[in-house]
Structure formats: C-alpha cells, structure tokens
Design an enzyme around this catalytic site. Structure first.
Site, PDB file in Angstrom:
ATOM      1  N   ASP A 150       1.281 -11.675  -0.470  1.00 52.03           N
ATOM      2  CA  ASP A 150       1.391 -10.224  -0.308  1.00 52.03           C
ATOM      3  C   ASP A 150       2.761  -9.702  -0.782  1.00 52.03           C
ATOM      4  O   ASP A 150       3.642 -10.478  -1.161  1.00 52.03           O
ATOM      5  CB  ASP A 150       1.155  -9.906   1.176  1.00 52.03           C
ATOM      6  CG  ASP A 150       0.385  -8.614   1.394  1.00 52.03           C
ATOM      7  OD1 ASP A 150       0.407  -7.759   0.505  1.00 52.03           O
ATOM      8  OD2 ASP A 150      -0.212  -8.470   2.469  1.00 52.03           O
ATOM      9  N   GLU A 183      -0.170  -7.370  -4.951  1.00 49.32           N
ATOM     10  CA  GLU A 183       0.853  -6.309  -4.957  1.00 49.32           C
ATOM     11  C   GLU A 183       0.197  -4.949  -5.186  1.00 49.32           C
ATOM     12  O   GLU A 183       0.858  -4.008  -5.578  1.00 49.32           O
ATOM     13  CB  GLU A 183       2.015  -6.616  -5.911  1.00 49.32           C
ATOM     14  CG  GLU A 183       1.664  -6.866  -7.356  1.00 49.32           C
ATOM     15  CD  GLU A 183       1.324  -5.609  -8.111  1.00 49.32           C
ATOM     16  OE1 GLU A 183       0.104  -5.301  -8.155  1.00 49.32           O
ATOM     17  OE2 GLU A 183       2.222  -4.956  -8.684  1.00 49.32           O
ATOM     18  N   TRP A 184      -1.122  -4.908  -4.918  1.00 47.94           N
ATOM     19  CA  TRP A 184      -1.890  -3.650  -4.834  1.00 47.94           C
ATOM     20  C   TRP A 184      -1.997  -2.887  -6.167  1.00 47.94           C
ATOM     21  O   TRP A 184      -2.268  -1.686  -6.183  1.00 47.94           O
ATOM     22  CB  TRP A 184      -1.302  -2.745  -3.739  1.00 47.94           C
ATOM     23  CG  TRP A 184      -0.919  -3.493  -2.510  1.00 47.94           C
ATOM     24  CD1 TRP A 184      -1.749  -4.284  -1.762  1.00 47.94           C
ATOM     25  CD2 TRP A 184       0.375  -3.570  -1.888  1.00 47.94           C
ATOM     26  NE1 TRP A 184      -1.043  -4.841  -0.731  1.00 47.94           N
ATOM     27  CE2 TRP A 184       0.253  -4.411  -0.770  1.00 47.94           C
ATOM     28  CE3 TRP A 184       1.619  -2.995  -2.162  1.00 47.94           C
ATOM     29  CZ2 TRP A 184       1.328  -4.715   0.065  1.00 47.94           C
ATOM     30  CZ3 TRP A 184       2.684  -3.280  -1.326  1.00 47.94           C
ATOM     31  CH2 TRP A 184       2.536  -4.131  -0.228  1.00 47.94           C
ATOM     32  N   GLY A 185      -1.720  -3.574  -7.282  1.00 50.93           N
ATOM     33  CA  GLY A 185      -1.835  -2.904  -8.576  1.00 50.93           C
ATOM     34  C   GLY A 185      -0.621  -2.068  -8.936  1.00 50.93           C
ATOM     35  O   GLY A 185      -0.603  -1.405  -9.981  1.00 50.93           O
ATOM     36  N   ASP A 205      -5.260  -1.082  -0.246  1.00 51.87           N
ATOM     37  CA  ASP A 205      -6.171  -1.738   0.703  1.00 51.87           C
ATOM     38  C   ASP A 205      -7.494  -0.991   0.850  1.00 51.87           C
ATOM     39  O   ASP A 205      -7.511   0.214   1.121  1.00 51.87           O
ATOM     40  CB  ASP A 205      -5.518  -1.814   2.090  1.00 51.87           C
ATOM     41  CG  ASP A 205      -4.461  -2.901   2.145  1.00 51.87           C
ATOM     42  OD1 ASP A 205      -4.072  -3.434   1.084  1.00 51.87           O
ATOM     43  OD2 ASP A 205      -4.024  -3.215   3.270  1.00 51.87           O
TER      44      ASP A 205
HETATM   45  C1  GLA Z   1      -1.592  -5.949   3.122  1.00 51.31           C
HETATM   46  C2  GLA Z   1      -2.725  -6.524   2.287  1.00 51.31           C
HETATM   47  C3  GLA Z   1      -3.960  -6.681   3.168  1.00 51.31           C
HETATM   48  C4  GLA Z   1      -3.635  -7.602   4.335  1.00 51.31           C
HETATM   49  C5  GLA Z   1      -2.430  -7.063   5.114  1.00 51.31           C
HETATM   50  C6  GLA Z   1      -1.943  -8.067   6.145  1.00 51.31           C
HETATM   51  O1  GLA Z   1      -1.862  -4.648   3.530  1.00 51.31           O
HETATM   52  O2  GLA Z   1      -3.016  -5.707   1.188  1.00 51.31           O
HETATM   53  O3  GLA Z   1      -5.053  -7.183   2.430  1.00 51.31           O
HETATM   54  O4  GLA Z   1      -3.365  -8.887   3.838  1.00 51.31           O
HETATM   55  O5  GLA Z   1      -1.336  -6.758   4.258  1.00 51.31           O
HETATM   56  O6  GLA Z   1      -0.835  -7.612   6.858  1.00 51.31           O
END
Ligand code: GLA
Length: 392
Positions: A150, A183-185, A205
């Site tokens: 993450d 890293e969410w893009g 997310d």
């Molecule tokens: C981030 C990630 C999620 C999850 C949480 C855990 O938000 O994108 O998928 O792993 O952390 O804290």
C-alpha cells in the site's frame, strides 16, 4: 523444404515464447484470483477468520473455480522486534503467520499478506520503509505467495523507486511472490509498473455502492468502470490493471448490480479477489462469484482488457477479444429504465455478413446464430453478457 520447416519451427517457438518473455518471472500469467479480508472485515482479522475463509473457499467450490490466493489485508501486524523483524498480533494470530501459511497451503490454496511502502500502513501499523529486504526475506520464510503493498504515510517517497525497491527485494528472496502494487492509480502505474509488479491498482478504494463517491477518494462501481475504460492498452499476461477487490455479496448492491460488477471485472481481465464473507454467502452470490463462463472470460489466455465500443444515452457496448477468436460482449444499461441495446458486428471487428453464435453467460444458454448485430433488452444498472463466436 527442410529449411522452410526449420523456419516454421523457429517462428512457432517464438510465438509461444514471446508472451512468456514479456512476463519474465512467469507469475500471474492470468489475473490472480482469491479472497481478501479488507472489504468486509477491515481491521477485524484473525487466524480464525482467515482459516474459516479458506475452508469456505474449498467447501463452496470457489477454489475449484480458480480462487486460490487467501490474502490478509491490513492490521495483522503490531510492531517490530528488537531485530527489526515484523511481529504479527499475538492475540489474533496465536499460531503465528508461518503456521497459518502452512495450513492454507495444506488446503491446496496460496497465501497472501499486506504491507505498505511508507512508515506506517493505512491503519497505522508498521510499514516496510527501511525494512524492505528484511520483510521480503521474512515473507519468503513464512511461505507467502502474494504481497499487497500500500501507499499510506509515504511523504517524500517516489512511487516508482519505492515499489521497485520492494519488487527487487521480493525477487531476491528466492520465493516466487506475486507483487500487488496499491498506490490507487495516483502516478499512473500502468506506465511504469510493468516489470516491477504483476498488478497495480488503477483507482481509489472501491465502495460497496453503485455510484457513490467519498471525499477521501473512495468510489462506487460505475466510477471505477469509467476510470478503467481507457487503460486497456496497458494490461496483459503478468501485468494487470487492478480495479480493486470485489464488493459482490457485501450488501450495498442489488443482484442486478452485483452481476454487472462481476461481468465488468471479467471483461477487464481484472484480478478477481472476492471481498465478501464467504463463510455466510447466499446461494445467489455464490452463483455470481462462481459463474465459470464469466470467469473463463476473465482468465482467457490472450489476457486482453475489454474496452468500450459504443456509448449513447446511457446505453453502452463493451468488447473483450478472446483467444479462440470469439468476443465477450457486455450490453450495459446505465439508465433507470429497461432498454434495448444492440451490438453491431463491425464494432467488434466482425464482417457484417458473418454468422455468429451468441451465448448468454448469465442465462448460461445459447441464444441463437445472428448476422450483423445482436440486440437484447437490458435491465437498469444491468448487463447482458454474451460470448459471440463467429462461424466461418
Ligand atoms: C488502503 C487500500 C485498501 C486497504 C486499506 C487498508 O485504503 O487501498 O485496499 O488495503 O488501505 O488499510
């Protein structure tokens, strides 16, 4: 003649080898499938929960349908010991992670774990910054097969450098470990992450809703579908765009929406990580997660991500070419009324006069042979997902 044969042989060998050379480590040649604790249980993880989920994957038939990685997300870890080694929560994981991994392996499944590139995870547990090699070695000793990594608490760090560092540490550990970049893009990992990890989150997310959005970046299913639309050139064997784990069965989506959600993840060649309580799963949810014909679309060896080919007044058509020359097609109704939606052969790369067999992947039935186009009525927020096989 002989030399012609030889050339033929070399060319065929090359055709077989090139996709493997591109995915040099041979990991995740099809999108990873499994179960992850986060979407349903968040920090409420324990060895009992993980064992229970693994048993349910086996008993429900999900393992046989392809779900193999059992992944503990955040909150399994509490501190580092005097030697800097990461320590699992002794109350929630009294047998330790190595024993847990072994028992998951004994069930014929694979075992995954979670860490973070920064000083702390998103739930403020110790991160891997400065401990990359040590953690990778520990994971390998424990028998970890998959690491989700993450991006919280990473001020001042460069994404590519940080992920490359852990990617190298995992490779140096000597154990094949699938590396899931999360890293969410933010910094377009589809451009830099191929060769570092086998999958990368392309979006924020996922939330258990159709079209909600949260101010911190969480988002519903349709927003993720839209963000994935242009990323199809970047996905393939060993390097997948990841639209996040499944919310199928978590309660926030109708059955129609759950089916649409699963259909799109299959069309995207997305990692299929179930995110529900598999120990208490209703039959209609199990039927969605175990639709083998939809799973076959996801796991198709060509590894192409589907794309949108037409879009008018909330009626969309999406296509994913498959290895046998057929096409998976989604007719998607984003509106609030039932609507007829048609796919034209020229939009999916077929000559209009071609006769093609159409099979409905949710009805699990052949619909007939058609030329030029196929049309079906689609429920609001729903899909009709078909496999179209040209007959030459
Ligand atoms: C981030 C990630 C999620 C999850 C949480 C855990 O938000 O994108 O998928 O792993 O952390 O804290």
């Amino acid at each position: 003649m002989r030399s012609l044969l030889r050339v033929g042989l070399v060319v065929s060998l090359l055709l077989v080898m090139v996709p493997f050379a591109l995915a040099a480590d041979g990991l995740a040649l099809t999108p990873p499938m499994g179960w992850n604790s986060w979407n349903k249980f968040a920090c409420n993880v324990s060895e009992k929960l993980i064992q229970g989920a693994a048993d349910a994957l086996v008993a429900s038939g999900m393992k046989d349908a392809g779900y193999q990685y059992v992944v503990i997300d955040d909150c399994w870890q509490v501190k580092r010991d005097a030697a800097g080694r990461i320590v699992a929560d002794p109350e929630r994981f009294p047998s330790g992670i190595k024993a847990l991994a072994k028992s998951i392996h004994d069930k014929g499944l694979k075992f995954g774990i979670y860490s973070d590139a920064g000083t702390m995870t998103c739930a403020k547990r110790p991160g891997s910054k400065g401990h990359e090699a040590q953690d990778a070695k520990t994971y390998a000793e424990w028998g970890v097969d998959y690491l989700k990594y993450d991006w919280c608490n990473t001020d001042g760090q460069d994404t590519r450098d940080a992920y490359a560092k852990m990617g190298q540490a995992l490779r140096a550990s000597g154990r094949p470990i699938v590396f899931s970049i999360c890293e969410w893009g933010n910094t377009k990992p589809w451009i830099w992450a191929q060769g570092i990890g086998q999958l990368w989150r392309a979006t924020g997310d996922i939330q258990d809703c159709w079209d909600c959005s949260r101010n911190w970046g969480g988002m519903g299913v349709v927003h993720i579908i839209d963000l994935m639309a242009d990323l199809y050139p970047y996905s393939g064997p060993g390097h997948w765009n990841d639209p996040d784990m499944l919310e199928v069965g978590n309660g926030g989506l109708t059955l129609v929406e759950n089916r649409a959600h699963f259909s799109f993840w299959a069309l995207f060649a997305a990692p299929l990580m179930a995110g529900n309580d598999v120990q208490a799963m209703k039959p209609e949810i199990r039927d969605i997660l175990m639709n083998r014909e939809a799973i076959a679309v996801d796991q198709d060896s060509l590894g192409m991500q589907g794309r949108k080919v037409s879009d008018s007044s909330a009626r969309q058509v999406w296509v994913k070419p498959l290895a046998d020359g057929s096409r998976a097609v989604i007719l998607f109704n984003r509106g609030s009324e039932e609507a007829p939606i048609a796919v034209a052969w020229e939009d999916i790369g077929l000559y209009p006069k071609t006769k093609a067999r159409v099979r409905d992947l949710w009805k699990k039935a052949d619909v007939g042979a058609f030329s030029g186009r196929f049309e079906a009525k689609v429920e609001p927020h729903g899909v009709v997902m078909v496999r179209i096989t040209p007959q030459f």
